[in-house]
Design a protein around this motif. Structure first.
Motif, PDB file in Angstrom:
ATOM      1  N   ARG A  47       1.946  -0.891   5.497  1.00 32.87           N
ATOM      2  CA  ARG A  47       1.989   0.543   5.323  1.00 32.87           C
ATOM      3  C   ARG A  47       2.739   1.267   6.415  1.00 32.87           C
ATOM      4  N   ASN A  85     -11.000   1.107  10.153  1.00 30.31           N
ATOM      5  CA  ASN A  85      -9.898   1.144   9.188  1.00 30.31           C
ATOM      6  C   ASN A  85      -9.432   2.590   9.050  1.00 30.31           C
ATOM      7  N   GLU A 111      -7.552   3.990   7.049  1.00 29.99           N
ATOM      8  CA  GLU A 111      -7.544   4.487   5.674  1.00 29.99           C
ATOM      9  C   GLU A 111      -8.848   5.208   5.318  1.00 29.99           C
ATOM     10  N   ASN A 142      -3.636   4.521  -1.037  1.00 34.21           N
ATOM     11  CA  ASN A 142      -3.739   4.561   0.428  1.00 34.21           C
ATOM     12  C   ASN A 142      -2.813   3.562   1.111  1.00 34.21           C
ATOM     13  N   ASP A 143      -2.595   2.416   0.491  1.00 34.92           N
ATOM     14  CA  ASP A 143      -1.736   1.397   1.091  1.00 34.92           C
ATOM     15  C   ASP A 143      -0.277   1.840   1.189  1.00 34.92           C
ATOM     16  N   PHE A 185      -0.717  10.617   9.305  1.00 38.75           N
ATOM     17  CA  PHE A 185      -0.646  10.069   7.955  1.00 38.75           C
ATOM     18  C   PHE A 185       0.526  10.743   7.249  1.00 38.75           C
TER      19      PHE A 185
END
Length: 600
Positions: A3, A186, A188, A204-205, A236
């Motif tokens: 990612r 994590n 995410e 999300n990936d 993000f």
């Protein structure tokens, strides 16, 4: 590096983009452009929702003036040069051709015109619903998507109603300092949602995540270690969507170290076994067309006191069969009716919903659903995904339901709530009591979006003796009560976990010297009843009542009673208590039941 490469795009996304370009260049928009079934995130602006959108030919009568000449003949007297004998001029009649302009009335077809159907409602009514789409039409260069709302086909809305190229993440993450954490956090988990330029949910990936910090770093797989103190800013990004989150690893490495020193209360229980979950009821085949129309009532067939009717459970609410459109194959899009945990606060009911089999996964994710029980009808809400309800009735139900974004839930049975918030202790039920940190997620009821994440640890003296809690109950915004099964010592321990700011302290407040169920069945629910100061622990079709001793009304850890219910091998999936009331949840089909006549 799944990612973190800039400009990375999945083949599916690439193909979708190419398809969009091809469609955008087409001149005929009378037909719907089909896409994959995707989740749409509603924005803050409100637009009209229409029942239909059609491109129609319109015939119109118009008058036009043309410069066309029309020929016609007239008679005219013309003088003859020669005069008569009497001196008079002679005339003769001749034909003369003339032309004149004429106005002609013509009929012609004007260009095709878009026609909207009935105005149904506005998109703001679906702000907290689960919205999906798999087709759109283009009108005047603007996309209008046909949407499904909580599973029901509804109508067309301008794509500006969606959150276009938006990233919504948790603003603050606070991690316990844990030198023995082999996994880390994590990143995410901090994502509520990220959308593309058309308001579609991005996996999300596919989101690029970066970490800016002098002390911390993020791994290639997206985890931030909590083995040392420090701060970081997580960024993000996907396309034009961008958001940041502040992450802190707290400084005290001794935080959460306590002692399990309570003497357990012995019981005189006979050997009690229950069926395995693998032998339970089969998966539900209930749909909106064969919804249940009668209540269940199960009496306890066995109790510790010998009273065969010491309690009963009776249906108060059947949950919707599903809250996503047909064909929702991926887990982000599918809102399952398989409930793992429930909690009541006054008339608010929240549930954790994971697709069948997902609760056992390490990174188990699903959706949380909020119901306003003041408006709930016992049977009708099963019909929400269908068109069997009138639109206005259906809309009145939708306004009293909120579906969270796709989020981490863990096993999903450690759920609790207060007036403003919902809490989930998102632990993996196959962790085998590792020394890693435990993740507590706070969700705002007003939006059903995550607004804060903490991690904490509880060790009995050292990392060699950790306490991982698969079942917990929220008492208030600063307190958890958690259950730990110490299988090696054949006892259950009750822990009080208190938060002050971002730090946590743990204290053992009771213990029961028994496994309760002798064949290693898993706990299916745990709750503290404040009115009577007792714990309830559920195993499949058994319910145990244990003294809590928190208010001095009962002896901490003392077994007070147990109840066996003949549910047809439908296992309990979550317990909840509010005031004196106690509630349980069953699946196949999913229903919430109230416990009655239970011995005080």
């Amino acid at each position: 590096m799944r990612r973190f490469a800039l400009g990375m795009m999945t083949s599916a996304a690439l193909m979708a983009g190419l398809a969009s370009q091809v469609q955008a260049s087409s001149k005929d928009y009378s037909k719907s452009t089909k896409t994959d079934l995707v989740t749409k995130i509603m924005g803050n602006k409100s637009y009209q929702v229409y029942s239909s959108l059609k491109l129609e030919e319109v015939t119109k009568k118009v008058k036009t003036k043309t410069k066309e000449k029309k020929k016609y003949t007239v008679k005219k007297k013309v003088a003859v040069k020669k005069k008569s004998k009497k001196g008079k001029t002679k005339y003769k009649t001749v034909k003369q051709v003339k032309y004149k302009w004429v106005t002609k009335t013509a009929y012609k077809n004007v260009k095709k015109k878009w026609k909207f159907g009935k105005k149904l409602t506005v998109s703001a009514d679906f702000r907290y619903a689960h919205v999906q789409s798999k087709s759109y039409k283009v009108k005047d260069g603007k996309r209008y998507y046909y949407i499904y709302v909580n599973g029901r086909p509804v109508g067309y809305v301008n794509e500006k109603a969606f959150a276009l190229s938006k990233a919504n993440v948790v603003s603050q993450v606070s991690l316990v300092n844990n030198p023995s954490d082999s996994v880390g956090f994590n990143a995410e988990d901090a994502i509520n949602y990220v959308t593309d330029q058309h308001g579609s949910l991005v996996d999300n990936d596919s989101v690029e995540i970066s970490c800016k910090s002098a002390e911390l770093n993020i791994s290639d797989t997206g985890y931030v270690s909590s083995r040392k103190a420090g701060t970081a800013v997580l960024t993000f990004k996907y396309g034009k969507a961008k958001a940041t989150s502040k992450l802190t690893v707290r400084g005290d490495a001794k935080e959460g170290i306590s002692s399990a020193d309570v003497t357990p209360v012995k019981t005189d229980l006979p050997e009690i076994e229950t069926w395995s979950a693998n032998d339970g009821a089969s998966s539900s085949t209930i749909t909106s067309k064969d919804a249940v129309s009668s209540s269940h009532k199960y009496w306890a067939t066995k109790t510790m006191s010998g009273n065969a009717k010491g309690a009963d459970i009776e249906t108060i609410f059947y949950h919707p069969a599903v809250l996503s459109a047909p064909g929702s194959s991926n887990l982000e899009a599918k809102v399952s009716s398989a409930v793992q945990g429930i909690d009541f606060y006054d008339n608010d009911l929240v549930t954790s919903n994971l697709d069948l089999g997902q609760a056992d996964n390490w990174e188990a994710r699903g959706h949380m659903i909020y119901y306003n029980m003041r408006k709930v009808k016992k049977y009708n809400w099963q019909l929400i995904p269908s068109k069997m309800l009138s639109f206005n009735t259906w809309l009145s139900y939708i306004k009293n339901i909120k579906v969270s974004p796709y989020m981490k839930l863990g096993h999903g049975q450690s759920v609790g709530s207060t007036k403003k918030y919902v809490y989930v202790l998102a632990n993996w039920n196959r962790s085998k009591n590792w020394s890693n940190s435990q993740e507590l997620i706070r969700v705002k009821k007003s939006t059903m979006e995550i607004d804060k994440i903490w991690t904490f640890k509880v060790w009995n003296g050292s990392a060699k003796y950790p306490r991982i809690f698969l079942n917990a109950d929220v008492i208030d915004d600063n307190t958890l009560l958690a259950l730990f099964h110490n299988a090696s010592k054949h006892r259950y321990e009750y822990w009080k976990i208190s938060r002050s700011g971002d730090s946590f302290k743990a204290k053992e407040v009771g213990a029961t010297g028994s496994d309760l169920i002798s064949n290693s069945a898993e706990v299916q629910g745990f709750v503290w009843n404040s009115a009577y100061d007792v714990y309830y622990i559920a195993f499949n079709d058994y319910l145990f009542k244990i003294g809590a001793g928190l208010d001095g009304k009962t002896d901490a850890g003392k077994l007070l009673n147990y109840y066996k219910f003949d549910t047809g091998r439908r296992e309990f999936e979550g317990l909840s208590s509010y005031g004196p009331e106690l509630y349980v949840n069953l699946n196949h089909p999913t229903e919430t039941l109230k416990v009655n006549h239970i011995t005080k």
